[in-house]
Design a protein around this motif. Structure first.
Motif, mmCIF file in Angstrom:
data_model
loop_
_atom_site.group_PDB
_atom_site.id
_atom_site.type_symbol
_atom_site.label_atom_id
_atom_site.label_comp_id
_atom_site.label_asym_id
_atom_site.label_seq_id
_atom_site.Cartn_x
_atom_site.Cartn_y
_atom_site.Cartn_z
ATOM 1 N N VAL A 195 -12.430 -44.550 -43.629
ATOM 2 C CA VAL A 195 -13.445 -44.649 -42.746
ATOM 3 C C VAL A 195 -13.518 -43.185 -41.913
ATOM 4 C CG1 VAL A 195 -14.643 -45.719 -40.915
ATOM 5 C CG2 VAL A 195 -13.554 -47.174 -42.674
ATOM 6 N N PHE A 196 -14.550 -42.433 -42.103
ATOM 7 C CA PHE A 196 -14.474 -41.190 -41.360
ATOM 8 C C PHE A 196 -16.039 -40.746 -40.958
ATOM 9 C CE2 PHE A 196 -15.886 -40.941 -45.939
ATOM 10 C CZ PHE A 196 -16.859 -39.845 -45.866
ATOM 11 N N CYS A 197 -15.961 -39.580 -40.173
ATOM 12 C CA CYS A 197 -17.153 -39.325 -39.724
ATOM 13 C C CYS A 197 -17.849 -37.965 -40.552
ATOM 14 C CB CYS A 197 -17.049 -38.511 -38.249
ATOM 15 S SG CYS A 197 -16.185 -39.789 -37.265
ATOM 16 N N HIS A 198 -18.989 -38.341 -40.669
ATOM 17 C CA HIS A 198 -20.027 -37.162 -41.483
ATOM 18 C C HIS A 198 -20.400 -36.462 -40.312
ATOM 19 C CE1 HIS A 198 -23.103 -35.911 -44.499
ATOM 20 N NE2 HIS A 198 -22.546 -34.903 -43.974
ATOM 21 N N GLU A 199 -20.277 -35.124 -40.065
ATOM 22 C CA GLU A 199 -20.228 -34.251 -38.933
ATOM 23 C C GLU A 199 -21.650 -33.994 -38.368
ATOM 24 O OE1 GLU A 199 -17.459 -31.267 -37.391
ATOM 25 O OE2 GLU A 199 -16.624 -31.610 -39.143
ATOM 26 N N TRP A 200 -22.120 -34.464 -37.099
ATOM 27 C CA TRP A 200 -23.313 -34.039 -36.724
ATOM 28 C C TRP A 200 -23.652 -32.524 -36.811
ATOM 29 C CZ3 TRP A 200 -23.607 -29.756 -33.177
ATOM 30 C CH2 TRP A 200 -22.427 -29.304 -32.418
ATOM 31 N N VAL A 201 -22.711 -31.439 -36.948
ATOM 32 C CA VAL A 201 -23.044 -30.085 -37.224
ATOM 33 C C VAL A 201 -23.775 -29.840 -38.464
ATOM 34 C CG1 VAL A 201 -20.907 -29.221 -35.849
ATOM 35 C CG2 VAL A 201 -20.581 -29.820 -38.354
ATOM 36 N N GLN A 202 -23.678 -30.873 -39.460
ATOM 37 C CA GLN A 202 -24.140 -30.653 -40.795
ATOM 38 C C GLN A 202 -25.619 -31.670 -40.617
ATOM 39 O OE1 GLN A 202 -22.013 -32.150 -44.253
ATOM 40 N NE2 GLN A 202 -22.775 -30.269 -45.204
ATOM 41 N N ILE A 203 -25.494 -32.823 -40.183
ATOM 42 C CA ILE A 203 -26.727 -33.590 -40.225
ATOM 43 C C ILE A 203 -27.415 -33.840 -38.974
ATOM 44 C CG2 ILE A 203 -25.805 -34.548 -42.407
ATOM 45 C CD1 ILE A 203 -24.437 -36.851 -40.813
ATOM 46 N N ALA A 204 -27.128 -33.452 -37.903
ATOM 47 C CA ALA A 204 -27.613 -33.707 -36.461
ATOM 48 C C ALA A 204 -27.231 -34.914 -35.886
ATOM 49 C CB ALA A 204 -29.208 -33.494 -36.454
ATOM 50 N N ASP A 205 -27.365 -36.297 -36.713
ATOM 51 C CA ASP A 205 -27.282 -37.451 -36.019
ATOM 52 C C ASP A 205 -25.962 -37.944 -36.875
ATOM 53 O OD1 ASP A 205 -27.362 -39.896 -35.065
ATOM 54 O OD2 ASP A 205 -29.019 -40.546 -35.678
ATOM 55 N N GLY A 206 -24.867 -37.724 -36.288
ATOM 56 C CA GLY A 206 -23.461 -38.026 -36.671
ATOM 57 C C GLY A 206 -23.612 -39.406 -37.644
ATOM 58 N N GLU A 207 -22.626 -39.615 -38.579
ATOM 59 C CA GLU A 207 -22.590 -40.880 -39.390
ATOM 60 C C GLU A 207 -20.983 -41.332 -39.153
ATOM 61 O OE1 GLU A 207 -26.389 -40.151 -42.415
ATOM 62 O OE2 GLU A 207 -24.156 -39.854 -43.100
#
Length: 300
Positions: A141-153
């Motif tokens: 389980v990990f974070c898709h960063e806000w720096v790439q997609i704005a609304d972090g996942e």
């Protein structure tokens, strides 16, 4: 021997060793975690107050796939060995990802186990954690960063049983903005968009058996810690957010563990400013099905 107040450390992770009755404290231990990486250290304690160390547990070789942003090491026992999940900035494409290291000792040395990060190669990812489901299947389980997609996942992906690579596609569990307590912020790199952070997931079970996720974000630019719960008890959810944060006083990227006396504890770092960050330990309790910070008889 050092007091916990003397330890500069971000992203604290406590491994409770029942064989030796000792606590092993891992974390982002470089003096400047935002630049070139030195490695990871561990501290050892019997009471969570006084700690021996630091002891080096990971130092990269010249051929290691990263040389900066060494973040958030977690150490899990799995099939009789120890695996470290940690974030690294890749040399080849300049994106962050979570890689897996291995050792047969909590004292290391931890050596590369996966061939580079196991998170998606073209994503900015961080803070991967290991979850083993009820069928014994491993997940990251990990974070898709806000720096790439704005609304972090927050995302989940199956892992191979040897923890060397992922299987299938990542599944989005939720976005940061779905929590009622998070707030958006502007960033100088992205002046025309609202950004929401996901950070530091950690999965655990409540005393009643519910699957919970601790994760961090921001409230009006202040680091905070919240909880979500899986309505099915499965890692793929659906996940429902608590209305209020668990901790909102400039601290986060925590995890939950139980002391040898059976007290459920939250550890996180605060304040969220280098080089002032320190690990703290907070007693937790469950009240009417909710996990809350435990207050003493004086209400503190």
């Amino acid at each position: 021997m050092v007091k916990k107040e003397e330890i500069q450390l971000r992203d604290p992770f406590v491994f409770v060793d029942n064989e030796t009755n000792k606590y092993y404290l891992f974390g982002s231990t470089d003096p400047n975690v935002w630049g070139e990486g030195i490695g990871f250290d561990v501290y050892i304690s019997e009471d969570l107050e006084c700690w021996d160390g630091p002891f080096p547990v990971f130092r990269p070789s010249d051929t290691f796939y990263s040389k900066e942003n060494f973040w958030a090491p977690e150490v899990h026992e799995y099939n009789g060995n120890y695996y470290m999940f940690a974030t690294f900035l890749r040399k080849d494409n300049g994106k962050r990802g979570t890689g897996v290291l291995y050792s047969n000792s909590l004292m290391g040395p931890f050596l590369p186990h996966s061939e580079g990060p196991v998170t998606p190669e073209d994503w900015y990812c961080l803070d991967g954690t290991l979850h083993v489901d009820g069928a014994g299947e491993p997940w990251i389980v990990f974070c898709h960063e806000w720096v790439q997609i704005a609304d972090g996942e927050l995302c989940a992906q199956r892992l191979s049983t040897d923890l060397k690579h992922t299987i299938g596609e990542p599944v989005i569990l939720f976005k940061a903005s779905e929590a009622p307590w998070t707030t958006a912020f502007k960033h100088r790199r992205f002046p025309n968009r609202n950004n929401y952070v996901t950070d530091g997931p950690y999965l655990f079970h409540s005393q009643s058996g519910e699957l919970m996720m601790l994760w961090a974000s921001f409230i009006d630019h202040v680091y905070a810690q919240g909880i979500a719960r899986s309505t099915t008890g499965q890692v793929l959810g659906p996940w429902v957010q608590e209305d209020e944060p668990l901790f909102r006083n400039d601290g986060g990227h925590g995890m939950v563990f139980s002391t040898f006396e059976g007290q459920r504890m939250l550890t996180l770092h605060t304040p969220n400013k280098t080089p002032l960050e320190r690990p703290i330990f907070i007693r937790l309790e469950e009240l009417n099905g909710k996990i809350i910070v435990r207050r003493d008889k004086d209400g503190n």
